[in-house]
Design a protein around this motif. Sequence first.
Motif, PDB file in Angstrom:
ATOM      1  N   LEU A   1       0.813  -1.214   0.000  1.00 57.88           N
ATOM      2  CA  LEU A   1       0.000   0.000   0.000  1.00 57.88           C
ATOM      3  C   LEU A   1       0.849   1.268   0.000  1.00 57.88           C
ATOM      4  CD1 LEU A   1      -2.926  -1.003   2.400  1.00 57.88           C
ATOM      5  CD2 LEU A   1      -2.894  -0.964  -0.099  1.00 57.88           C
ATOM      6  N   VAL A   2       2.134   1.130   0.314  1.00 58.61           N
ATOM      7  CA  VAL A   2       3.040   2.282   0.212  1.00 58.61           C
ATOM      8  C   VAL A   2       3.225   2.674  -1.252  1.00 58.61           C
ATOM      9  CG1 VAL A   2       5.411   3.083   0.626  1.00 58.61           C
ATOM     10  CG2 VAL A   2       4.242   1.716   2.363  1.00 58.61           C
ATOM     11  N   ARG A   3       3.290   1.645  -2.106  1.00 63.47           N
ATOM     12  CA  ARG A   3       3.359   1.771  -3.567  1.00 63.47           C
ATOM     13  C   ARG A   3       4.694   2.293  -4.092  1.00 63.47           C
ATOM     14  NH1 ARG A   3      -2.015   2.833  -2.389  1.00 63.47           N
ATOM     15  NH2 ARG A   3      -3.544   1.623  -3.617  1.00 63.47           N
ATOM     16  N   ASP A   4       5.316   3.201  -3.402  1.00 59.04           N
ATOM     17  CA  ASP A   4       6.542   3.836  -3.906  1.00 59.04           C
ATOM     18  C   ASP A   4       7.741   3.402  -3.071  1.00 59.04           C
ATOM     19  OD1 ASP A   4       8.511   5.402  -4.974  1.00 59.04           O
ATOM     20  OD2 ASP A   4       7.601   7.326  -4.431  1.00 59.04           O
ATOM     21  N   THR A   5       8.698   2.710  -3.700  1.00 59.06           N
ATOM     22  CA  THR A   5       9.880   2.234  -2.971  1.00 59.06           C
ATOM     23  C   THR A   5      10.764   3.375  -2.481  1.00 59.06           C
ATOM     24  OG1 THR A   5      11.170   2.050  -5.020  1.00 59.06           O
ATOM     25  CG2 THR A   5       9.940   0.103  -4.300  1.00 59.06           C
TER      26      THR A   5
ATOM     27  N   LYS B   1      10.794  -2.144  -1.179  1.00 62.12           N
ATOM     28  CA  LYS B   1      11.983  -2.235  -2.027  1.00 62.12           C
ATOM     29  C   LYS B   1      12.690  -3.568  -1.820  1.00 62.12           C
ATOM     30  CE  LYS B   1      16.471  -0.061  -2.910  1.00 62.12           C
ATOM     31  NZ  LYS B   1      17.409   1.006  -2.506  1.00 62.12           N
ATOM     32  N   ALA B   2      12.853  -3.976  -0.554  1.00 60.81           N
ATOM     33  CA  ALA B   2      13.541  -5.231  -0.253  1.00 60.81           C
ATOM     34  C   ALA B   2      12.798  -6.431  -0.836  1.00 60.81           C
ATOM     35  CB  ALA B   2      13.710  -5.384   1.261  1.00 60.81           C
ATOM     36  N   SER B   3      11.466  -6.346  -0.889  1.00 61.86           N
ATOM     37  CA  SER B   3      10.676  -7.482  -1.382  1.00 61.86           C
ATOM     38  C   SER B   3      10.970  -7.796  -2.842  1.00 61.86           C
ATOM     39  CB  SER B   3       9.181  -7.199  -1.208  1.00 61.86           C
ATOM     40  OG  SER B   3       8.726  -6.229  -2.141  1.00 61.86           O
TER      41      SER B   3
ATOM     42  N   SER C   1      13.773  -8.121  -4.164  1.00 65.73           N
ATOM     43  CA  SER C   1      14.897  -9.057  -4.226  1.00 65.73           C
ATOM     44  C   SER C   1      14.511 -10.446  -3.733  1.00 65.73           C
ATOM     45  CB  SER C   1      16.075  -8.522  -3.396  1.00 65.73           C
ATOM     46  OG  SER C   1      16.636  -7.381  -4.002  1.00 65.73           O
ATOM     47  N   PHE C   2      13.278 -10.583  -3.259  1.00 68.02           N
ATOM     48  CA  PHE C   2      12.767 -11.882  -2.822  1.00 68.02           C
ATOM     49  C   PHE C   2      11.620 -12.364  -3.718  1.00 68.02           C
ATOM     50  CE2 PHE C   2      14.735 -10.206   1.018  1.00 68.02           C
ATOM     51  CZ  PHE C   2      15.368 -11.311   1.551  1.00 68.02           C
ATOM     52  N   PHE C   3      10.655 -11.489  -3.980  1.00 62.81           N
ATOM     53  CA  PHE C   3       9.440 -11.869  -4.708  1.00 62.81           C
ATOM     54  C   PHE C   3       9.161 -10.876  -5.841  1.00 62.81           C
ATOM     55  CE2 PHE C   3       8.823 -12.449  -0.030  1.00 62.81           C
ATOM     56  CZ  PHE C   3       9.140 -13.801   0.026  1.00 62.81           C
ATOM     57  N   PRO C   4      10.013 -10.803  -6.850  1.00 63.21           N
ATOM     58  CA  PRO C   4       9.829  -9.805  -7.916  1.00 63.21           C
ATOM     59  C   PRO C   4       8.549 -10.031  -8.706  1.00 63.21           C
ATOM     60  CG  PRO C   4      11.450 -11.459  -8.572  1.00 63.21           C
ATOM     61  CD  PRO C   4      11.140 -11.720  -7.123  1.00 63.21           C
ATOM     62  N   ASN C   5       7.883  -8.928  -9.043  1.00 67.10           N
ATOM     63  CA  ASN C   5       6.640  -8.973  -9.826  1.00 67.10           C
ATOM     64  C   ASN C   5       5.515  -9.738  -9.131  1.00 67.10           C
ATOM     65  OD1 ASN C   5       7.645  -7.433 -11.955  1.00 67.10           O
ATOM     66  ND2 ASN C   5       8.465  -9.233 -13.005  1.00 67.10           N
ATOM     67  N   SER C   6       5.600  -9.836  -7.830  1.00 69.61           N
ATOM     68  CA  SER C   6       4.534 -10.497  -7.081  1.00 69.61           C
ATOM     69  C   SER C   6       3.398  -9.513  -6.846  1.00 69.61           C
ATOM     70  CB  SER C   6       5.070 -10.997  -5.737  1.00 69.61           C
ATOM     71  OG  SER C   6       5.394  -9.883  -4.899  1.00 69.61           O
TER      72      SER C   6
ATOM     73  N   GLY D   1      19.173  -4.450  -1.530  1.00 73.03           N
ATOM     74  CA  GLY D   1      19.773  -5.129  -2.675  1.00 73.03           C
ATOM     75  C   GLY D   1      19.966  -6.582  -2.296  1.00 73.03           C
ATOM     76  N   PRO D   2      21.166  -7.142  -2.511  1.00 76.91           N
ATOM     77  CA  PRO D   2      21.431  -8.520  -2.085  1.00 76.91           C
ATOM     78  C   PRO D   2      21.224  -8.687  -0.579  1.00 76.91           C
ATOM     79  CG  PRO D   2      23.123  -7.758  -3.596  1.00 76.91           C
ATOM     80  CD  PRO D   2      22.291  -6.558  -3.264  1.00 76.91           C
ATOM     81  N   SER D   3      20.623  -9.792  -0.197  1.00 81.43           N
ATOM     82  CA  SER D   3      20.368 -10.067   1.221  1.00 81.43           C
ATOM     83  C   SER D   3      21.391 -11.053   1.755  1.00 81.43           C
ATOM     84  CB  SER D   3      18.952 -10.620   1.396  1.00 81.43           C
ATOM     85  OG  SER D   3      17.992  -9.664   1.003  1.00 81.43           O
ATOM     86  N   ILE D   4      21.548 -11.054   3.069  1.00 83.62           N
ATOM     87  CA  ILE D   4      22.564 -11.878   3.722  1.00 83.62           C
ATOM     88  C   ILE D   4      21.875 -12.841   4.681  1.00 83.62           C
ATOM     89  CG2 ILE D   4      24.637 -11.876   5.151  1.00 83.62           C
ATOM     90  CD1 ILE D   4      25.003  -8.910   4.306  1.00 83.62           C
ATOM     91  N   ALA D   5      22.139 -14.124   4.491  1.00 87.24           N
ATOM     92  CA  ALA D   5      21.582 -15.146   5.376  1.00 87.24           C
ATOM     93  C   ALA D   5      22.723 -15.970   5.967  1.00 87.24           C
ATOM     94  CB  ALA D   5      20.621 -16.057   4.622  1.00 87.24           C
ATOM     95  N   LEU D   6      22.572 -16.341   7.219  1.00 86.34           N
ATOM     96  CA  LEU D   6      23.522 -17.240   7.870  1.00 86.34           C
ATOM     97  C   LEU D   6      22.886 -18.617   7.985  1.00 86.34           C
ATOM     98  CD1 LEU D   6      25.018 -15.132  10.800  1.00 86.34           C
ATOM     99  CD2 LEU D   6      26.135 -15.768   8.666  1.00 86.34           C
ATOM    100  N   HIS D   7      23.664 -19.642   7.645  1.00 85.97           N
ATOM    101  CA  HIS D   7      23.144 -20.996   7.762  1.00 85.97           C
ATOM    102  C   HIS D   7      24.164 -21.886   8.453  1.00 85.97           C
ATOM    103  CE1 HIS D   7      22.580 -25.208   6.457  1.00 85.97           C
ATOM    104  NE2 HIS D   7      21.347 -24.923   6.802  1.00 85.97           N
ATOM    105  N   SER D   8      23.663 -22.793   9.250  1.00 87.29           N
ATOM    106  CA  SER D   8      24.508 -23.787   9.918  1.00 87.29           C
ATOM    107  C   SER D   8      23.674 -25.030  10.173  1.00 87.29           C
ATOM    108  CB  SER D   8      25.051 -23.230  11.241  1.00 87.29           C
ATOM    109  OG  SER D   8      25.783 -24.224  11.939  1.00 87.29           O
TER     110      SER D   8
END
Length: 474
Positions: free
Chosen positions: A60-64, A73-75, A77-82, A175-182
């Motif tokens: 609903l913000v509409r403008d990144t 904006k962050a979305s 990089s996860f769910f483009p064109n959703s 932009g690119p996101s950072i995840a830690l995995h173990s």
Amino acid sequence: MSEAQQDERPSLTLTAHPLQRVGAYALASLGKAPSPERLPTDGFDEAIKTLTKHAVSAALVRDTKSEHGFWLKASMSFFPNSKMNHPSNSKRDDEEIRTAIQMWRRKPEIGVWPEAACVLCGRAAVGFYGKVDVPLAESHLYRNSTPRGHLGMALCWPCLCSFYALPYGCHMTGGPSIALHSWDERFMARTVSRRVERNRQLIAIGRPDSQAILAKEVVALQALRHHEDRLTAGVDLLVFSNNNQGQTLEIQSMDQPLAEWLRRSARQPSRRQGFPALLRAHSTSGRPGIVGLARNAFRSPELIVGACAHYLAGHLHRGVIRADAADLAELTFSLVTEVMRMNQKEIDEIKAAGAQVAAWLAAENSAGKLREFNATLKDQKRMRHWLMRRNVDALLSPVPGVDGPLITDDQFQLLFDPEVEQAWFHRQLMVVSVVRQLHERGFAPADRAEVVADLAAEEEDNPDDIAYMKGEES
């Protein structure tokens, strides 16, 4: 399989997919459960409601570029064109956007489920999903691999929702996101839970974190700094993007021995006193030590020893031993023992050689002689010649505290034999040993007094390193 049978199984399962695992832990945290397997149905449903509510608010913000547009904006990089960030949203009213997102995040009716098993956990899939719903990456291990005509991977509802929750477990940059995995489940539970708590605040206000990430590798060291238990597995740093410019994935790995050494060194009182010196050893005029240490840890762990040796030798040309020499030397030798698994007999030989050289320098009690030794550090031939000369001197004119030859034949071989692959590394360790022994002997010749006052101003710690030691996160 009926829907009733499907619901009899645990609602959330950990799979072998690192990003699904991060998302599953994030989903568990949102549902107030200690682990994915213990997330009850009502907690799962509540977590999905939270995801949907946040997605609607962002859309609903509409403008990144607006003041509260960070999560939107962050979305991308996860769910483009959703339905959350589709370009057409600018022309739709609020109710249309809200309804579209609710439909997007709703569990498909059982009647439309495909005759396929989830590719991650084997349970009944609720559909085929691709780039819009599941972050993909360049590696073939993470790409979709389904027949032509399908949208993507066959996923069950819990696994799909794990990907919807993935952003909450990541450091989002826009932009690119950072995840830690173990594969250490306690580490995952605590690290992701901490991140979820912080991200919920950022998503609620729609703004990025006010504290910039110093470097992506630092994210891992901060997580280790806060982990209370012994680490049982290594740590992977995944930097990825799923935007429309193309999927990217960068993976850096840190093995368990080094990860555990860093965790203990930053937390345990017996080692923690040397950690500020370790940070200073990696600090430069334009970069805090935590960045240099983090990068060496992931890229070239052996460079940590080199940085320590260089730091400890930093004032030898002025005839001065640093005040933090013993603590840093202790950390350095614990690294080569616990992480690099160096042969203990070789370590003992190098320490013994360092003790003899230190004894000779202490007996001379001259800053000039220390500077003379320092002049040999960058030239192995010069160092070899210097040690051979001191060997002869010690044999012809016995020096108090120096028992026998300064350097034995076996030690010479460890330090200089061209067939010894790690000879250069052994020489670095000998320098560490020499400086440590001189510090313990209280080496303080009269001719070094004029430089002592200048050192305090030169060794002020970087504010970011101080914040790390206090446990403050960026």
